[in-house]
Write a protein that holds these residues in place. Structure first.
Motif, short mmCIF file in Angstrom:
data_model
loop_
_atom_site.label_atom_id
_atom_site.label_comp_id
_atom_site.label_asym_id
_atom_site.label_seq_id
_atom_site.Cartn_x
_atom_site.Cartn_y
_atom_site.Cartn_z
N ALA A 61 0.88 -1.17 0.00
CA ALA A 61 0.00 0.00 0.00
C ALA A 61 0.91 1.22 0.00
CB ALA A 61 -0.90 0.00 1.23
N VAL A 62 0.78 2.04 -1.02
CA VAL A 62 1.62 3.22 -1.18
C VAL A 62 0.73 4.44 -0.91
CG1 VAL A 62 3.15 4.46 -2.76
CG2 VAL A 62 3.00 1.96 -2.88
N LYS A 72 -9.11 -1.32 6.54
CA LYS A 72 -10.37 -1.72 5.91
C LYS A 72 -10.36 -1.38 4.42
CE LYS A 72 -13.35 -1.55 9.93
NZ LYS A 72 -14.44 -0.90 10.63
N ALA A 73 -9.82 -0.21 4.07
CA ALA A 73 -9.77 0.20 2.67
C ALA A 73 -8.87 -0.73 1.86
CB ALA A 73 -9.29 1.65 2.55
N VAL A 74 -7.73 -1.12 2.44
CA VAL A 74 -6.84 -2.05 1.75
C VAL A 74 -7.54 -3.39 1.57
CG1 VAL A 74 -4.67 -3.34 1.91
CG2 VAL A 74 -4.71 -0.91 2.52
N VAL A 113 0.15 -3.90 -6.00
CA VAL A 113 0.45 -2.54 -5.54
C VAL A 113 -0.82 -1.71 -5.54
CG1 VAL A 113 1.72 -0.42 -6.06
CG2 VAL A 113 2.82 -2.64 -6.40
N LEU A 114 -1.12 -1.13 -4.38
CA LEU A 114 -2.24 -0.19 -4.25
C LEU A 114 -1.66 1.19 -4.06
CD1 LEU A 114 -4.48 -2.13 -1.70
CD2 LEU A 114 -4.62 -2.14 -4.20
N THR A 147 3.94 -0.63 -12.23
CA THR A 147 3.65 -1.63 -11.19
C THR A 147 2.34 -2.38 -11.42
OG1 THR A 147 2.47 0.01 -9.83
CG2 THR A 147 4.85 -0.28 -9.41
N ASN A 148 1.60 -2.01 -12.49
CA ASN A 148 0.24 -2.52 -12.68
C ASN A 148 -0.58 -2.21 -11.43
OD1 ASN A 148 0.48 -3.69 -15.30
ND2 ASN A 148 1.69 -5.32 -14.37
N GLY A 149 -0.32 -1.06 -10.86
CA GLY A 149 -0.97 -0.67 -9.61
C GLY A 149 -2.44 -0.34 -9.77
#
Length: 155
Positions: A61-62, A72-74, A113-114, A147-149
């Motif tokens: 998570a970035v 919760k959001a992740v 990757v978020l 990153t295909n984020g």
């Protein structure tokens, strides 16, 4: 200036970036301290957190230095019930990086990757170059593409 896996990989992919260095303070690895040392606003400094889901999936998570991560959001973003931060002692074995130098690029294993939605308001984001004392400045769109984020609402 020292190069890192992050810089090498970005260069190989023709992603434009700047490498920024600063003196490391082992007692203060915070995004606020990095922002002060490289003289950029805290809103442009993005920290990389490693989380694990209840299904034992890992994710980067970035998020902006101004934000706290919403577990919760992740979890929502990766369709999990729960997530938790990976203990610091496990970071090196899992990613190849140590606290203060964790990067979502060039890690031992490619985890999803978020990227916080707050990055979309930025002309550029500054992330760890994979080593304490080095940061990479690049466009959020280039970061997401490389990153295909996935952009997520961190709240």
């Amino acid at each position: 200036m020292t190069t890192t896996n992050v810089a090498r990989l970005l260069k190989q992919s023709d992603i434009p970036f700047d490498l920024l260095s600063y003196p490391v303070d082992e007692q203060d690895l915070s995004a606020q301290n990095v922002a002060r040392k490289i003289n950029y606003p805290l809103s442009s400094i993005f920290k990389t957190l490693v989380l694990e889901t209840d299904a034992h999936q890992y994710v980067f998570a970035v998020i902006s230095g101004e934000e706290e991560v919403s577990l919760k959001a992740v979890a929502r973003a990766v369709s999990a019930k729960k997530t938790h931060l990976v203990p610091m002692k496990d970071l090196k074995q899992l990613t190849g990086y140590i606290r203060g130098g964790v990067a979502p690029i060039g890690a031992k294993k490619p985890f999803p990757v978020l990227l916080s939605h707050s990055a979309l308001n930025q002309e550029f984001i500054i992330i760890s170059a994979g080593k304490r004392g080095l940061q990479v400045k690049l466009a959020p769109d280039d970061f997401l593409r490389f990153t295909n984020g996935i952009v997520f609402m961190n709240r």
